[in-house]
Design a protein around this motif. Structure first.
Motif, PDB file in Angstrom:
ATOM      1  N   TYR A  12       0.843  -1.570  -0.014  1.00 58.86           N
ATOM      2  CA  TYR A  12      -0.320  -0.369  -0.006  1.00 58.86           C
ATOM      3  C   TYR A  12       0.648   1.087   0.013  1.00 58.86           C
ATOM      4  O   TYR A  12       2.175   1.514   0.440  1.00 58.86           O
ATOM      5  CB  TYR A  12      -0.659   0.372   1.252  1.00 58.86           C
ATOM      6  CG  TYR A  12      -0.352   0.319   2.957  1.00 58.86           C
ATOM      7  CD1 TYR A  12       0.192   1.298   3.207  1.00 58.86           C
ATOM      8  CD2 TYR A  12       0.023  -1.054   3.605  1.00 58.86           C
ATOM      9  CE1 TYR A  12       0.854   1.583   3.866  1.00 58.86           C
ATOM     10  CE2 TYR A  12      -0.065  -0.493   5.051  1.00 58.86           C
ATOM     11  CZ  TYR A  12       0.691   0.717   4.981  1.00 58.86           C
ATOM     12  OH  TYR A  12       1.527   0.434   6.326  1.00 58.86           O
ATOM     13  N   VAL A  13       0.423   2.352  -0.607  1.00 59.19           N
ATOM     14  CA  VAL A  13       0.604   3.742  -0.491  1.00 59.19           C
ATOM     15  C   VAL A  13      -0.196   4.495   0.521  1.00 59.19           C
ATOM     16  O   VAL A  13      -1.221   4.389   0.512  1.00 59.19           O
ATOM     17  CB  VAL A  13       1.024   4.366  -1.861  1.00 59.19           C
ATOM     18  CG1 VAL A  13       2.190   3.424  -2.512  1.00 59.19           C
ATOM     19  CG2 VAL A  13       0.451   4.256  -2.356  1.00 59.19           C
ATOM     20  N   TRP A  67       5.827   3.977   2.389  1.00 63.00           N
ATOM     21  CA  TRP A  67       5.209   2.716   0.531  1.00 63.00           C
ATOM     22  C   TRP A  67       5.430   1.375   1.506  1.00 63.00           C
ATOM     23  O   TRP A  67       6.774   1.376   1.922  1.00 63.00           O
ATOM     24  CB  TRP A  67       6.471   3.070  -0.415  1.00 63.00           C
ATOM     25  CG  TRP A  67       6.279   1.708  -1.755  1.00 63.00           C
ATOM     26  CD1 TRP A  67       4.915   1.012  -1.657  1.00 63.00           C
ATOM     27  CD2 TRP A  67       6.793   1.234  -2.789  1.00 63.00           C
ATOM     28  NE1 TRP A  67       4.727  -0.028  -2.234  1.00 63.00           N
ATOM     29  CE2 TRP A  67       6.011   0.374  -3.167  1.00 63.00           C
ATOM     30  CE3 TRP A  67       7.914   2.146  -3.322  1.00 63.00           C
ATOM     31  CZ2 TRP A  67       6.547  -0.533  -4.224  1.00 63.00           C
ATOM     32  CZ3 TRP A  67       8.591   1.757  -4.206  1.00 63.00           C
ATOM     33  CH2 TRP A  67       7.381   0.360  -4.954  1.00 63.00           C
ATOM     34  N   TYR A  68       4.975   0.329   2.020  1.00 59.11           N
ATOM     35  CA  TYR A  68       4.972  -0.215   2.197  1.00 59.11           C
ATOM     36  C   TYR A  68       4.582  -1.824   1.324  1.00 59.11           C
ATOM     37  O   TYR A  68       3.336  -2.099   0.595  1.00 59.11           O
ATOM     38  CB  TYR A  68       3.968  -0.483   3.423  1.00 59.11           C
ATOM     39  CG  TYR A  68       3.606  -1.977   4.513  1.00 59.11           C
ATOM     40  CD1 TYR A  68       3.958  -2.333   5.768  1.00 59.11           C
ATOM     41  CD2 TYR A  68       2.883  -3.172   3.409  1.00 59.11           C
ATOM     42  CE1 TYR A  68       4.115  -3.500   6.486  1.00 59.11           C
ATOM     43  CE2 TYR A  68       2.371  -3.708   4.551  1.00 59.11           C
ATOM     44  CZ  TYR A  68       2.842  -4.597   5.642  1.00 59.11           C
ATOM     45  OH  TYR A  68       3.134  -5.709   6.283  1.00 59.11           O
ATOM     46  N   ILE A  76       9.662  -1.475   4.437  1.00 62.25           N
ATOM     47  CA  ILE A  76       8.950  -0.097   4.616  1.00 62.25           C
ATOM     48  C   ILE A  76       9.761   0.799   3.785  1.00 62.25           C
ATOM     49  O   ILE A  76      10.772   1.627   4.486  1.00 62.25           O
ATOM     50  CB  ILE A  76       8.314   0.134   5.967  1.00 62.25           C
ATOM     51  CG1 ILE A  76       7.298  -0.924   6.247  1.00 62.25           C
ATOM     52  CG2 ILE A  76       7.248   1.704   5.348  1.00 62.25           C
ATOM     53  CD1 ILE A  76       7.139  -0.201   7.610  1.00 62.25           C
ATOM     54  N   LEU A  77       9.202   2.048   2.567  1.00 62.62           N
ATOM     55  CA  LEU A  77       9.847   3.296   2.211  1.00 62.62           C
ATOM     56  C   LEU A  77       9.191   4.215   2.844  1.00 62.62           C
ATOM     57  O   LEU A  77       7.936   4.544   2.301  1.00 62.62           O
ATOM     58  CB  LEU A  77      10.129   3.113   0.318  1.00 62.62           C
ATOM     59  CG  LEU A  77      11.016   2.013   0.208  1.00 62.62           C
ATOM     60  CD1 LEU A  77      10.725   2.309  -1.340  1.00 62.62           C
ATOM     61  CD2 LEU A  77      12.092   2.328   0.113  1.00 62.62           C
ATOM     62  N   TRP A  78       9.492   5.185   3.684  1.00 61.34           N
ATOM     63  CA  TRP A  78       9.375   6.141   4.093  1.00 61.34           C
ATOM     64  C   TRP A  78       9.594   7.358   5.061  1.00 61.34           C
ATOM     65  O   TRP A  78      10.692   7.738   4.142  1.00 61.34           O
ATOM     66  CB  TRP A  78       9.047   5.953   5.308  1.00 61.34           C
ATOM     67  CG  TRP A  78      10.087   5.627   6.957  1.00 61.34           C
ATOM     68  CD1 TRP A  78      10.588   4.426   7.173  1.00 61.34           C
ATOM     69  CD2 TRP A  78      10.885   6.144   7.052  1.00 61.34           C
ATOM     70  NE1 TRP A  78      12.033   4.960   7.331  1.00 61.34           N
ATOM     71  CE2 TRP A  78      11.955   5.862   7.763  1.00 61.34           C
ATOM     72  CE3 TRP A  78      10.800   7.871   7.612  1.00 61.34           C
ATOM     73  CZ2 TRP A  78      13.149   6.800   8.349  1.00 61.34           C
ATOM     74  CZ3 TRP A  78      12.507   8.161   8.155  1.00 61.34           C
ATOM     75  CH2 TRP A  78      13.000   7.576   8.873  1.00 61.34           C
ATOM     76  N   GLY A  79       8.577   8.673   4.212  1.00 60.26           N
ATOM     77  CA  GLY A  79       9.391   9.919   4.122  1.00 60.26           C
ATOM     78  C   GLY A  79       8.905  10.672   5.185  1.00 60.26           C
ATOM     79  O   GLY A  79       7.493  10.384   5.337  1.00 60.26           O
ATOM     80  N   THR A 109      12.736   0.646   6.376  1.00 61.95           N
ATOM     81  CA  THR A 109      12.844  -0.097   7.577  1.00 61.95           C
ATOM     82  C   THR A 109      12.582  -1.725   6.789  1.00 61.95           C
ATOM     83  O   THR A 109      11.369  -1.973   5.549  1.00 61.95           O
ATOM     84  CB  THR A 109      11.458   0.280   8.714  1.00 61.95           C
ATOM     85  OG1 THR A 109      11.887   1.024   8.498  1.00 61.95           O
ATOM     86  CG2 THR A 109      11.242  -0.348   9.456  1.00 61.95           C
ATOM     87  N   PHE A 110      13.074  -2.770   7.512  1.00 55.86           N
ATOM     88  CA  PHE A 110      12.532  -4.181   7.397  1.00 55.86           C
ATOM     89  C   PHE A 110      12.475  -4.487   8.706  1.00 55.86           C
ATOM     90  O   PHE A 110      13.516  -4.396   9.731  1.00 55.86           O
ATOM     91  CB  PHE A 110      13.758  -4.809   6.966  1.00 55.86           C
ATOM     92  CG  PHE A 110      15.004  -4.155   5.885  1.00 55.86           C
ATOM     93  CD1 PHE A 110      14.642  -4.646   4.302  1.00 55.86           C
ATOM     94  CD2 PHE A 110      15.884  -3.690   5.887  1.00 55.86           C
ATOM     95  CE1 PHE A 110      14.649  -4.301   3.019  1.00 55.86           C
ATOM     96  CE2 PHE A 110      16.746  -1.945   4.536  1.00 55.86           C
ATOM     97  CZ  PHE A 110      15.909  -3.419   2.887  1.00 55.86           C
TER      98      PHE A 110
END
Length: 870
Positions: free
Chosen positions: A781-782, A814-815, A826-829, A865-866
């Motif tokens: 999901y975004v 972006w999960y 998880i890519l996050w900002g 994050t992993f």
């Protein structure tokens, strides 16, 4: 229940009372499959009132997160929650050991040792007396709940504005709840955490171990000491648990935890310089003399957001927090159960801060504090079809110890003398000349403010609190439920503060002058007046009209021949003051009454009234004469009406509440540049409205909205703080100043009608989420999160220069879940557009009138994050 795999993760998210529903939640939310299939929106069971209930049928306003939600949102600590929870404030100030929390406009500064928190802070049912102990990383957490409104009945210590409840994950026997997690990001961010359960005796004894560590570079540069030095992260901790269940009726849970913080915190760049007054040509302040002392001058204004400071040394900020607790739950029969929670906690902190906030060696402070506490809670719970009740006893004791020192450095004396722009130089030179002419028979002048002087205080507090409480729910009809509760609290405090002023040569501290005074209208007893008298007599001696050994002349110059003669006149921070030895005894009855009406299966309305309380204490800072060092208890009363409504066909949930709160003897605390003035503010009034909704327009789209309006003001506050910076720069007197003598104003001003510091009127949060599958085994999901924070005043005096405009924050995520490997990526900002704003507070720079410093907010941060579950 819907079985579409695409839809399942979002349903799981709201099954634990997702952030944007005004729901009651203090335990693990559970799905009820039949209801979910029928309604399309999950039925959530919660334990907000210490028993399992349907979330939509509980008359309490609270926002809650599951541990998975926080992990996916990369919520690192309590400060990150405020961008997601309406009407919550959480921020850091002078050091990592100074954090503050507020709910619905009612909060407590942590800057004073004598204050208790207006927001109750609990971990696994154990009250945390020091707010600072809550700022560490949130790891292996089952849920976090933020309850809004007074909590004067059920939860541990009585609190006037709300509570934050943290529940960690219990040990399990199945061994399928372990994980390891790693995060890397900009500014050198490296986080790791992990947890695992182990079954020692099947279904009888299980253990769980949790550990975490966090490292990150700073986000603020020091122009002399290096880039990215301040506001770094250096934390680690561990938790060990044992769960013993010898029978189906008995559960015993042991928890031991330990954590440390050792950080360079906190940066406060210049918001407003006093190099030259903004509205008075030719008026110069301390920044005009800093270059001559080797200091760096910052322009303030937009340059504040360059995130640069210049300090003599990097601040030290360390904390050590540890504790033991045991929770026993015993089910006596189908109706009765008993719970007992025992806990011991110890918290220690140390700060060494360059509190002149410049790279000139002027002065600093050391703050060494410790707290130890023991608490015991016992509850009896009765449950039946029509009547439920809880009866309980609570005991809390703590010992507090503080060793605080403000110390002067090598350049403090020339800094002090520079404030007179050479006006005192002829007098001192004349005294030195007379001394030389008399062969030393008359002593020369002495340093006004020598280095190595310490202004110290040691504070101790012994505190005991007892409480008895009870609450019941009774179904008057199938649709109408009455809830009522009472709590009796007894508080006892023995308070002692010993102040000392220690000159470098060990001589007695001089107390000749009460204030510097106004050069245009000198007042007897002030430094300016005394200098004028001595100067006139010195001129007479020079003209041969008076003997240098005349007693009147010797008496007039004697203060200026005494080491440290300038300190008493400088202000409350460096003035002598009397010790404090007090015993406070207080008791209070608080409680709540609620009526909830289930209009139909999908609609509930409620009305409630509740009260809260926290005890008084002593102001351990050096404060000006005219301020009372003892402050009284703070009490609150709150009315609330609410609606909880599900629109089944539209997959829409809307919850709303309106509230009105009054706080009597609100404990207001503001820094003036010469110490923290902590006073009871009289009547404080808050009214507001909260709206929260969750909408699922399709099986793969989720929309959440939350809005909070908080209108807070002092209805009566006659002895508050006065403007400092604005008056210095403009010459305009604070309209709250009620003294009729402009040459001798009161040290306080009337703040009635003003707003509290750091509390915006409007907050809005919006979350949009789109789910999809990247492949058959990769769910994704975004999500976009937007938050709006309205304008606020940053200072309790409502100084016109101490304001923050509204600001907007955007977070992106972006999960991805790799189902085959049970792994999340998880890519996050966070704050992706790098919005610039002050972090809810600024302050008058110590002993530098007309200058403001403020604390920086987090810039844009991003990372990956992993998380691997096993």
């Amino acid at each position: 229940m819907k079985t579409n795999k695409l839809f399942k993760p979002s349903r799981l998210a709201i099954s634990v009372a997702a952030i944007f529903s005004m729901n009651s939640f203090t335990g693990i939310a559970q799905e009820t499959p039949d209801a979910a299939e029928d309604k399309g929106l999950e039925t959530i069971t919660v334990t907000a009132q210490k028993r399992i209930q349907n979330l939509q049928e509980v008359p309490i306003a609270v926002s809650a997160f599951s541990g998975d939600e926080m992990s996916e949102a990369v919520i690192k600590d309590m400060y990150d929650l405020q961008t997601s929870v309406p009407a919550l404030g959480a921020f850091q100030s002078q050091s990592a050991t100074n954090s503050s929390f507020s709910i619905r406009g009612v909060g407590t500064s942590s800057q004073n040792f004598g204050l208790e928190s207006s927001v109750g802070l609990y971990v696994d049912g154990v009250y945390r007396a020091r707010q600072n102990s809550m700022i560490n990383n949130l790891v292996d957490v089952e849920a976090v709940e933020v309850l809004r409104g007074p909590q004067g009945t059920l939860f541990g210590k009585n609190t006037p504005s709300g509570a934050i409840l943290v529940r960690t994950v219990k040990p399990s026997h199945d061994g399928e709840d372990g994980f390891v997690e790693a995060t890397v990001g900009n500014y050198g961010l490296v986080n790791f955490s992990g947890a695992a359960s182990m079954s020692a005796i099947e279904d009888v004894l299980a253990f769980r171990i949790t550990a975490f560590g966090s490292q990150r570079d700073g986000i603020v540069d020091d122009v002399n000491l290096g880039d990215n030095k301040l506001n770094d992260r250096d934390r680690w901790g561990a938790r060990l648990q044992a769960l013993y269940t010898p029978t189906d009726e008995l559960e015993i849970r042991f928890i031991a935890d330990y954590s440390e913080i050792d950080e360079i915190c906190c940066a406060a760049p210049v918001q407003l310089s006093n190099l030259q007054a903004t509205e008075i040509p030719g008026k110069f302040g301390s920044d005009a003399v800093l270059p001559g002392l080797g200091g760096t001058v910052f322009a303030g204004g937009d340059a504040f957001y360059d995130r640069e400071v210049a300090l003599s040394f990097l601040p030290v900020s360390t904390m050590e927090d540890k504790g033991l607790s045991m929770e026993i739950n015993y089910e006596i029969d189908n109706n009765y159960s008993i719970t007992a929670i025992s806990a011991y906690r110890n918290f220690e902190s140390f700060d060494d801060t360059d509190t002149d906030f410049t790279d000139a060696d002027l002065f600093g402070t050391k703050n060494d504090a410790s707290q130890s506490s023991f608490s015991q809670e016992i509850r009896l719970d009765y449950t039946s079809e029509k009547l439920n009740y809880i009866l309980g006893l609570y005991y809390f004791s703590q010992d507090l110890d503080l060793d605080y020192s403000l110390y002067t450095d090598t350049l403090f004396n020339p800094f002090f003398m520079s404030s007179f722009q050479g006006a005192l130089d002829p007098l001192l030179a004349g005294i030195d000349g007379v001394s030389a002419l008399t062969g030393g028979a008359i002593a020369p002048s002495a340093e006004a403010a020598p280095m190595g002087t310490g202004f110290d205080h040691i504070a101790e507090q012994d505190h005991e609190s007892y409480a008895i409480f009870g609450q019941f729910d009774y179904k008057l009809t199938d649709a109408l439920t009455l809830t009522a509760g009472l709590r009796y609290t007894d508080e006892s405090k023995d308070l002692s503060t010993v102040f000392s002023e220690n000159l470098p040569d060990g001589s007695e501290f001089p107390t000749f002058f009460s204030a510097i005074g106004d050069p245009a209208a000198p007042v007897p007893g002030t430094l300016i007046y005394g200098a004028g008298v001595a100067g006139a007599m010195l001129a007479a001696v020079g003209a041969g009209q008076m003997s240098p050994f005349d007693p009147n002349f010797l008496g007039a110059i004697a203060p200026f021949q005494t080491l440290g003669w300038g300190f008493q006149a400088l202000g409350a921070t460096t003035a002598s003051r009397a010790d404090i030895n007090e015993t406070l005894e207080d008791d209070q009855i608080t409680g709540t009454v609620k009526l909830s009406y289930q209009v139909d299966r999908d609609t509930m309305v409620y009305a409630s009234y509740g009260t809260g309380y926290k005890s008084g204490g002593t102001n351990t800072d050096r404060i000006r004469e005219g301020f009372e060092p003892i402050f009284d208890a703070e009490t609150s009363s709150s009315f609330e009406v609410g609606l909880k409504k599900d629109f089944i066909e539209q997959n829409l949930r809307i919850n709303a509440a309106a509230h009105y709160t009054t706080v009597d003897d609100f404990q207001a605390n503001t820094f003036t540049g010469n110490g923290f003035n902590l006073q009871n503010a009289g009547d404080y009034e808050i009214s507001g409205f909260e709206l929260e909704s969750s909408w699922f327009p399709t099986d793969s789209i989720e929309v959440n909205l939350a809005y909070a309006y908080v209108n807070a003001e002092y209805k009566s506050f006659e002895r508050g703080n006065c403007w400092v910076a604005y008056s210095w720069h403009t010459g305009i007197t604070d309209p709250g100043q009620e003294s009729a003598d402009p040459a001798n104003p009161n040290p306080y001003c009337n703040r009635s009608g003003d707003r509290p510091a750091g509390e915006p009127e409007n907050q809005l949060m919006l979350k949009l989420k789109k789910e999809f599958y990247l492949s058959e085994n990769i769910f994704s999901y975004v999500q976009v999160e937007y938050s709006y924070t309205g304008d606020m005043v940053l200072d309790g005096s409502n100084d016109p220069y101490a304001t923050q405009d509204s600001y907007n924050l955007v977070n992106l995520r972006w999960y991805m879940n790799l189902e085959e490997y049970d792994t999340d990526i998880i890519l996050w900002g966070r704050n992706v557009f790098d919005e610039e704003y002050i972090n809810r507070t600024n302050f008058n720079t110590p002993l530098q009138e007309g200058k403001l410093n403020a604390y920086v907010s987090e810039p844009v941060t991003y990372g990956i994050t992993f998380k691997k579950r096993f």
